[in-house]
Design a protein around this motif. Structure first.
Motif, PDB file in Angstrom:
ATOM      1  N   LEU A 133      71.368  38.379  65.012  1.00 40.15           N
ATOM      2  CA  LEU A 133      70.876  39.221  66.107  1.00 40.15           C
ATOM      3  C   LEU A 133      71.120  38.537  67.435  1.00 40.15           C
ATOM      4  N   ASN A 134      71.329  39.328  68.481  1.00 42.46           N
ATOM      5  CA  ASN A 134      71.794  38.759  69.748  1.00 42.46           C
ATOM      6  C   ASN A 134      70.838  37.773  70.400  1.00 42.46           C
ATOM      7  N   ASP A 135      69.544  37.806  70.067  1.00 38.86           N
ATOM      8  CA  ASP A 135      68.635  36.795  70.628  1.00 38.86           C
ATOM      9  C   ASP A 135      68.445  35.604  69.689  1.00 38.86           C
ATOM     10  N   HIS A 136      69.223  35.564  68.601  1.00 36.80           N
ATOM     11  CA  HIS A 136      69.184  34.476  67.619  1.00 36.80           C
ATOM     12  C   HIS A 136      67.817  34.346  66.939  1.00 36.80           C
ATOM     13  N   SER A 137      67.069  35.447  66.878  1.00 33.02           N
ATOM     14  CA  SER A 137      65.760  35.418  66.226  1.00 33.02           C
ATOM     15  C   SER A 137      65.856  35.650  64.729  1.00 33.02           C
ATOM     16  N   MET A 138      66.965  36.212  64.252  1.00 35.96           N
ATOM     17  CA  MET A 138      67.123  36.467  62.823  1.00 35.96           C
ATOM     18  C   MET A 138      68.592  36.489  62.453  1.00 35.96           C
ATOM     19  N   ALA A 139      68.863  36.090  61.199  1.00 40.58           N
ATOM     20  CA  ALA A 139      70.224  36.084  60.677  1.00 40.58           C
ATOM     21  C   ALA A 139      70.210  36.658  59.263  1.00 40.58           C
ATOM     22  N   TYR A 181      67.329  36.082  56.420  1.00 34.15           N
ATOM     23  CA  TYR A 181      67.181  37.191  55.484  1.00 34.15           C
ATOM     24  C   TYR A 181      68.404  37.217  54.567  1.00 34.15           C
ATOM     25  N   PRO A 182      68.246  36.849  53.294  1.00 32.59           N
ATOM     26  CA  PRO A 182      69.391  36.791  52.382  1.00 32.59           C
ATOM     27  C   PRO A 182      69.666  38.141  51.722  1.00 32.59           C
ATOM     28  N   ALA A 183      70.809  38.241  51.056  1.00 37.34           N
ATOM     29  CA  ALA A 183      71.150  39.464  50.334  1.00 37.34           C
ATOM     30  C   ALA A 183      70.471  39.536  48.977  1.00 37.34           C
ATOM     31  N   HIS A 184      70.041  38.384  48.447  1.00 36.77           N
ATOM     32  CA  HIS A 184      69.429  38.367  47.115  1.00 36.77           C
ATOM     33  C   HIS A 184      68.279  37.367  47.073  1.00 36.77           C
ATOM     34  N   ASP A 185      67.334  37.645  46.181  1.00 37.50           N
ATOM     35  CA  ASP A 185      66.350  36.640  45.800  1.00 37.50           C
ATOM     36  C   ASP A 185      65.858  36.995  44.404  1.00 37.50           C
ATOM     37  N   TYR A 186      65.689  35.960  43.578  1.00 39.29           N
ATOM     38  CA  TYR A 186      65.340  36.176  42.174  1.00 39.29           C
ATOM     39  C   TYR A 186      63.928  35.699  41.849  1.00 39.29           C
ATOM     40  N   ARG A 187      63.165  35.326  42.899  1.00 39.67           N
ATOM     41  CA  ARG A 187      61.797  34.828  42.681  1.00 39.67           C
ATOM     42  C   ARG A 187      60.754  35.603  43.476  1.00 39.67           C
ATOM     43  N   GLY A 188      61.175  36.639  44.173  1.00 36.56           N
ATOM     44  CA  GLY A 188      60.229  37.435  44.945  1.00 36.56           C
ATOM     45  C   GLY A 188      60.014  36.952  46.368  1.00 36.56           C
TER      46      GLY A 188
END
Length: 243
Positions: A133-139, A181-188
């Motif tokens: 995101l343009n303010d570098h707050s999330m990827a 924020y990843p595309a996958h997670d296997y542990r919730g």
């Protein structure tokens, strides 16, 4: 991912969130592949993008977009393009897949007052990208960086050394409080930060040589549905609803 524009590679992002109205963010889950899909929208213009869509949940995503009164500009799926006229499919040029628009490192995707910077992060596959995101707050790190893990590198032209450098040079250089924020997670688990992964990720805190050795000896089973998924990915930008 049409009133927004896809900027050419190398141009800088503008900080266009001056009114202080926060971005709209929805994180959705597909349990079979443990995939997260992300809907980002501008609450003022109602323009939106969709990151990491799953073919099977396209109708769910389209319904939510309609319910929220958003206009989807870009998505990584041709099926969304069919369900929501005006949407364009977007994918990395290095993926070799078909789409309306192909993006490269440094390209910007604009929606309303916001923008996503494309950071090429190959290693899991040659076409993997991270959207910042343009303010570098999330990827949104796709299959490159997961929470306390990373994408596998033993198929689809993966390369452990390339992945290590992608994460350290394109993601770990972001501010420590930047949300991951990843595309996958296997542990919730749903979200992390750059600082957490820089210091706590058991694989990516290793040296590059140690990381490559670990990745080369995971001996993971063949992914479910991989024989279907790989050819489907090559056509993800031009899919149409089943008849």
């Amino acid at each position: 991912m049409a009133g927004a524009t896809l900027r050419v590679a190398g141009r800088r992002l503008s900080q266009r969130s001056g009114s202080g109205v926060p971005i709209l963010l929805r994180q959705m889950f597909e349990p079979k592949s443990c995939t997260y899909t992300y809907l980002l929208g501008d609450r003022e213009s109602h323009e939106a993008v969709l990151i990491d869509p799953v073919l099977e949940t396209a109708p769910r995503d389209a319904q939510l977009i309609k319910e929220l009164g958003l206009r989807l500009l870009y998505a990584g799926s041709g099926l969304l393009r069919s369900l929501l006229p005006g949407c364009q499919s977007v994918i990395s040029r290095l993926s070799g897949a078909q789409a309306d628009l192909h993006i490269e490192d440094g390209d910007s995707i604009h929606f309303g007052r916001f923008a996503l910077e494309t950071r090429s992060s190959p290693g899991h596959t040659p076409g993997c990208v991270t959207f910042v995101l343009n303010d570098h707050s999330m990827a949104f790190t796709g299959d490159a960086l997961l929470i306390r893990g990373c994408g596998r590198t033993d198929f689809q032209q993966g390369c452990a050394k390339t992945l290590y450098h992608s994460v350290h040079e394109k993601i770990f250089t972001l501010p420590g409080d930047c949300l991951i924020y990843p595309a996958h997670d296997y542990r919730g688990l749903t979200v992390s930060t750059v600082e957490e992964e820089r210091t706590l990720n058991p694989r990516l805190t290793l040296s590059c040589e140690e990381f490559v050795k670990v990745m080369d000896n995971l001996n993971l089973p063949k992914p479910q549905q991989i024989d279907f998924a790989v050819p489907a990915n090559m056509h993800c930008g031009i899919q149409t609803p089943p008849t």
